[in-house]
Design an enzyme around this catalytic site. Structure first.
Site, short mmCIF file in Angstrom:
data_model
loop_
_atom_site.label_atom_id
_atom_site.label_comp_id
_atom_site.label_asym_id
_atom_site.label_seq_id
_atom_site.Cartn_x
_atom_site.Cartn_y
_atom_site.Cartn_z
N SER A 27 -4.72 2.96 8.01
CA SER A 27 -4.64 1.62 8.59
C SER A 27 -3.58 1.63 9.69
CB SER A 27 -4.25 0.61 7.50
OG SER A 27 -3.79 -0.58 8.12
N MET A 35 -5.70 -10.04 11.97
CA MET A 35 -5.13 -11.20 11.28
C MET A 35 -4.88 -12.33 12.27
SD MET A 35 -2.35 -9.34 8.80
CE MET A 35 -2.69 -7.76 8.01
N HIS A 80 -11.40 -4.85 9.65
CA HIS A 80 -11.19 -5.76 8.52
C HIS A 80 -10.72 -7.10 9.07
CE1 HIS A 80 -8.56 -6.48 4.65
NE2 HIS A 80 -9.51 -7.38 4.77
N MET A 85 -9.34 -10.57 8.73
CA MET A 85 -8.63 -11.53 7.88
C MET A 85 -8.41 -12.78 8.73
SD MET A 85 -6.10 -8.76 6.12
CE MET A 85 -6.48 -7.55 7.38
N MET A 143 -9.24 -5.92 -2.33
CA MET A 143 -7.84 -6.03 -1.92
C MET A 143 -6.95 -5.79 -3.14
SD MET A 143 -7.77 -6.55 1.33
CE MET A 143 -5.98 -6.62 1.34
N ASP A 191 -7.66 -1.45 -0.70
CA ASP A 191 -6.84 -1.75 0.48
C ASP A 191 -5.54 -2.41 0.06
OD1 ASP A 191 -5.95 -2.24 3.01
OD2 ASP A 191 -7.59 -3.57 3.60
C1 DX5 Z 1 -3.16 -5.71 4.23
C2 DX5 Z 1 -4.07 -4.82 5.02
C3 DX5 Z 1 -3.97 -3.37 4.68
C4 DX5 Z 1 -2.62 -2.78 4.94
C5 DX5 Z 1 -2.37 -1.65 3.98
O1 DX5 Z 1 -3.45 -7.05 4.50
O2 DX5 Z 1 -5.43 -5.19 4.83
O3 DX5 Z 1 -4.97 -2.62 5.35
O4 DX5 Z 1 -2.47 -2.26 6.23
O5 DX5 Z 1 -1.08 -1.20 4.18
P1 DX5 Z 1 -0.28 -0.39 3.07
O6 DX5 Z 1 -1.01 0.91 2.85
O7 DX5 Z 1 1.04 -0.20 3.71
O8 DX5 Z 1 -0.25 -1.23 1.84
ZN ZN Z 2 -7.15 -3.90 5.63
#
Ligand code: DX5
Ligand code: ZN
Length: 224
Positions: free
Chosen positions: A11, A40, A69, A71, A140, A178
């Site tokens: 990511s 996001m 992804h 959000m 998640m 994730d």
């Molecule tokens: C969180 C994201 C993840 C995040 C994961 O909202 O969807 O993809 O980047 O990061 P780590 O591996 O640091 O938890």
């Molecule tokens: Zn993500």
């Protein structure tokens, strides 16, 4: 329990944006199977990150699929733009889609793999009736919005439920996890039936570099 091929999805939320292209190329050379891009909007989640422009920039350097992804609220408004920007897979959150069937159909019609994500509190049954439209489920394992949060163990039960639900319905799909995925948590997620491992901080923050972070995850997953 099915054993779909393990895939590592770094990511870029945890990447150094001052040299993003270089970081993506390092991940690719280090054996990443896809690049995960967290979009996001400051509405569905508190954080604001990146949009189609960044997806286009990553698409110019990446030779592996881009896993986008979303959000964001009202994701239908942006699906085609992200598809045109180079996304291979587009994931929407069930919590943002009162017309989830329509949104997933839109992603498929845009020529992308359709994904649906579930927040930690959302039950597996929320997506039972749309599984035939879905290529991948994102479970998640943290509350979305930020990297670097701890893996919520209670979500592992849902991974197993979803894998069973998919198998029972004859749906051959990917399950990604994730959030908080690292060498301590990856084996559990794998054992529960997840096969795409999204990881940010433990890859881009690895002391020995991005390739070492990916290799460490593969080693830890193999111990499951
Ligand atoms: C969180 C994201 C993840 C995040 C994961 O909202 O969807 O993809 O980047 O990061 P780590 O591996 O640091 O938890
Ligand atoms: Zn993500």
């Amino acid at each position: 329990m099915t054993r779909r091929t393990l895939q590592i999805a770094p990511s870029i939320l945890a990447a150094d944006f001052g040299c993003l292209g270089d970081q993506v190329m390092q991940a690719q050379a280090g054996g990443a199977d896809m690049i995960h891009i967290d979009v996001m909007d400051g509405r569905f989640v508190p954080n604001i990150t990146m949009g189609p422009l960044v997806v286009q920039a990553v698409a110019r350097v990446a030779r592996i699929p881009l896993d986008v992804h979303l959000m964001i609220i009202e994701p239908e408004r942006y699906i085609n733009q992200f598809a045109d920007s180079g996304a291979s897979a587009i994931t929407v959150h069930v919590e943002t889609c009162p017309h989830l069937h329509r949104a997933l159909t839109q992603i498929n019609e845009a020529g992308c793999r359709a994904g649906v994500a579930l927040n930690p509190h959302t039950p597996a049954t929320a997506i039972r009736e749309v599984l035939e439209l879905v290529s991948q489920i994102n479970v998640m394992t943290v509350n979305p919005g930020f990297g670097g949060q701890p893996f919520i163990r209670a979500t592992t039960r849902k991974i197993s439920q979803l894998r069973r639900m998919a198998l029972d319905g004859g749906h051959d799909l990917d399950i990604e996890v994730d959030g908080g995925v690292n060498s301590q948590t990856i084996a559990t997620a794998r054992a529960c039936g997840a096969n795409i491992m999204v990881a940010g901080s433990c890859i881009f923050g690895h002391a020995d570099g991005i390739a070492a972070g990916i290799a460490a995850l593969r080693r830890a997953a193999a111990s499951s």
